[in-house]
Design a protein around this motif. Sequence first.
Motif, short mmCIF file in Angstrom:
data_model
loop_
_atom_site.label_atom_id
_atom_site.label_comp_id
_atom_site.label_asym_id
_atom_site.label_seq_id
_atom_site.Cartn_x
_atom_site.Cartn_y
_atom_site.Cartn_z
N GLU A 95 0.85 -1.18 0.00
CA GLU A 95 0.00 0.00 0.00
C GLU A 95 0.89 1.23 0.00
O GLU A 95 2.07 1.17 0.40
CB GLU A 95 -0.92 0.02 1.22
N PRO A 96 0.38 2.38 -0.45
CA PRO A 96 1.19 3.60 -0.44
C PRO A 96 1.63 3.95 0.97
O PRO A 96 0.92 3.68 1.96
CB PRO A 96 0.23 4.66 -1.00
N THR A 97 2.81 4.57 1.09
CA THR A 97 3.35 4.90 2.41
C THR A 97 2.46 5.88 3.17
O THR A 97 2.46 5.89 4.39
CB THR A 97 4.76 5.49 2.27
N THR A 98 1.70 6.70 2.44
CA THR A 98 0.82 7.66 3.11
C THR A 98 -0.62 7.17 3.17
O THR A 98 -1.55 7.96 3.40
CB THR A 98 0.87 9.01 2.37
N GLY A 99 -0.83 5.87 2.95
CA GLY A 99 -2.18 5.33 3.03
C GLY A 99 -3.00 5.65 1.80
O GLY A 99 -2.49 5.83 0.69
N PHE A 100 -4.32 5.75 1.99
CA PHE A 100 -5.25 5.96 0.88
C PHE A 100 -4.93 7.24 0.11
O PHE A 100 -5.08 7.29 -1.11
CB PHE A 100 -6.69 6.01 1.42
N ALA A 101 -4.49 8.27 0.81
CA ALA A 101 -4.20 9.55 0.15
C ALA A 101 -3.11 9.40 -0.91
O ALA A 101 -3.11 10.10 -1.92
CB ALA A 101 -3.80 10.60 1.18
N GLY A 102 -2.17 8.49 -0.70
CA GLY A 102 -1.07 8.32 -1.63
C GLY A 102 -1.46 7.65 -2.93
O GLY A 102 -0.71 7.68 -3.89
N ALA A 103 -2.65 7.05 -2.98
CA ALA A 103 -3.07 6.35 -4.19
C ALA A 103 -3.34 7.30 -5.35
O ALA A 103 -3.34 6.89 -6.51
CB ALA A 103 -4.32 5.52 -3.90
N PHE A 104 -3.57 8.60 -5.07
CA PHE A 104 -3.89 9.56 -6.13
C PHE A 104 -2.65 10.16 -6.77
O PHE A 104 -2.76 10.93 -7.72
CB PHE A 104 -4.76 10.68 -5.56
N GLY A 105 -1.44 9.85 -6.26
CA GLY A 105 -0.23 10.36 -6.85
C GLY A 105 -0.13 11.87 -6.78
O GLY A 105 -0.60 12.51 -5.83
N ILE A 106 0.44 12.47 -7.83
CA ILE A 106 0.67 13.91 -7.82
C ILE A 106 -0.62 14.71 -8.00
O ILE A 106 -0.64 15.92 -7.80
CB ILE A 106 1.68 14.32 -8.91
N SER A 107 -1.73 14.02 -8.38
CA SER A 107 -2.97 14.76 -8.62
C SER A 107 -3.60 15.31 -7.35
O SER A 107 -4.29 16.32 -7.37
CB SER A 107 -3.99 13.87 -9.34
N GLY A 108 -3.40 14.66 -6.22
CA GLY A 108 -4.02 15.12 -4.99
C GLY A 108 -3.99 14.08 -3.92
O GLY A 108 -3.24 13.11 -3.99
N THR A 109 -4.87 14.25 -2.94
CA THR A 109 -4.89 13.33 -1.80
C THR A 109 -6.27 12.73 -1.55
O THR A 109 -6.44 11.93 -0.65
CB THR A 109 -4.42 14.06 -0.53
N ASN A 110 -7.29 13.13 -2.33
CA ASN A 110 -8.63 12.58 -2.17
C ASN A 110 -9.40 12.77 -3.48
O ASN A 110 -8.90 13.37 -4.44
CB ASN A 110 -9.37 13.22 -0.99
N PHE A 111 -10.63 12.27 -3.52
CA PHE A 111 -11.43 12.38 -4.74
C PHE A 111 -11.70 13.84 -5.10
O PHE A 111 -11.71 14.22 -6.27
CB PHE A 111 -12.75 11.63 -4.57
N ALA A 112 -11.92 14.66 -4.10
CA ALA A 112 -12.31 16.04 -4.35
C ALA A 112 -11.23 16.82 -5.09
O ALA A 112 -11.50 17.49 -6.09
CB ALA A 112 -12.67 16.74 -3.03
N ASN A 113 -9.99 16.74 -4.61
CA ASN A 113 -8.95 17.56 -5.23
C ASN A 113 -8.13 16.82 -6.28
O ASN A 113 -7.23 17.39 -6.87
CB ASN A 113 -8.01 18.15 -4.16
N ALA A 114 -8.43 15.53 -6.49
CA ALA A 114 -7.66 14.77 -7.47
C ALA A 114 -8.45 14.45 -8.73
O ALA A 114 -7.98 14.68 -9.84
CB ALA A 114 -7.14 13.47 -6.85
N MET A 115 -9.67 13.95 -8.56
CA MET A 115 -10.42 13.46 -9.71
C MET A 115 -11.32 14.51 -10.33
O MET A 115 -11.64 14.43 -11.52
CB MET A 115 -11.22 12.22 -9.31
N TRP A 116 -11.75 15.46 -9.53
CA TRP A 116 -12.73 16.42 -10.06
C TRP A 116 -12.13 17.81 -10.26
O TRP A 116 -12.85 18.78 -10.46
CB TRP A 116 -13.94 16.51 -9.12
N THR A 117 -10.81 17.91 -10.21
CA THR A 117 -10.14 19.19 -10.42
C THR A 117 -9.12 19.03 -11.54
O THR A 117 -8.00 18.57 -11.30
CB THR A 117 -9.45 19.67 -9.13
N PRO A 118 -9.49 19.39 -12.77
CA PRO A 118 -8.54 19.22 -13.89
C PRO A 118 -7.24 19.96 -13.65
O PRO A 118 -7.23 21.10 -13.20
CB PRO A 118 -9.33 19.80 -15.07
#
Length: 357
Positions: free
Chosen positions: A325-348
């Motif tokens: 798993e990523p070293t920072t937990g779930f937040a690390g799964a988004f990579g450089i895009s962000g740390t959660n769905f809000a700031n990673a997937m819905w913010t181009p």
Amino acid sequence: ATGSLQTISVFGKDPNRPVADPTGIVQKIIGETPLPNNFTIGDGLNTAGYNWAIPSYNDLDQFTFKVDHYINQNNHLSIVVTHEHQYYTSTASVYPTLPVTGDNQDHSWFASVNLDSTIKPSLLNQFKIGLQHPDLLQDSGVKAYPQVYPTQNSTFYIPTFTSFTSPIPGSIESELIDPVYTIGDSVTWTRGRHSIKFGFQVDYTATNSYNINNNVTPLVTLGAGNTAVQGINTIPGLVSQNDTLAQGVLTDLTGSVSAIAQGFGVANGKNPQWIVYPSRAAFEQRDANGFIKDDFKVASNLTVNFGMRWDWVGVPWERWGRMLEPTTGFAGAFGISGTNFANAMWTPGANSGALTQ
């Protein structure tokens, strides 16, 4: 080619490799290698090949047990149990002079129980439970034919050569167990022009496997390594192609070790110590779903189906705590895009995260 053929000795020219392997292991392995019988392979002079019909086998047995029983006019029981056993070649002999064979053993169980109960003319209950349990075991190498492998301090190892094909087959041992268990129930209620059905299903899936084809049996590669071969290139009349071949012959015959590789495993994530152990992993997962639907007969030639379904997919886990798993937990799964769905997937164009580690 011009001039007469000549035979040369590769010994006595390299001060680091003056004589044949003093342990006698290389000579023993060469003694188990047959003389060539196919001269269409190789360079037509120094090297040739060997052809033979490699034996193999494949046997499959299947046994099925069935019960189809009406307990009474309202209850119907069906039971099916199947066992399959397949036995076939996994690794074959390299040469007939060293007849060793590994095999695959596939044991698979399949079972299902279905009970249909007519509670009343307009109400039907259908219960089901089942499993499948395949177990594929590959047995070859040091476990199947240990007598063909050389040892050092009671440890088996696999030598590999540059100038000829070793008669010793590879050491492969693995097992794959993939069970699936299912239980479910559904109820169908017929009323007027409606046929309402609802139910659920729960699944448990797993995979428990290991593979020791990762140098758990040490791999010893013969070659020059960091100590270059000397003296061979000074032999008069030796062309560059044969110079390379002669160097390979020398390192093979003298048992010159270029590299040694050995694989280790971690038995438990809570106690991460390197051990000589098959790289076994056991992943498990639970899933469930439920549904309700209505088949509404609007007219004799028109039926409308509508309903809804709920699915729950469990998070897989590794039984011995070795899940990555990523070293920072779930937040690390988004990579450089962000740390959660809000700031990673819905913010181009977002880059508020960091590289996944």
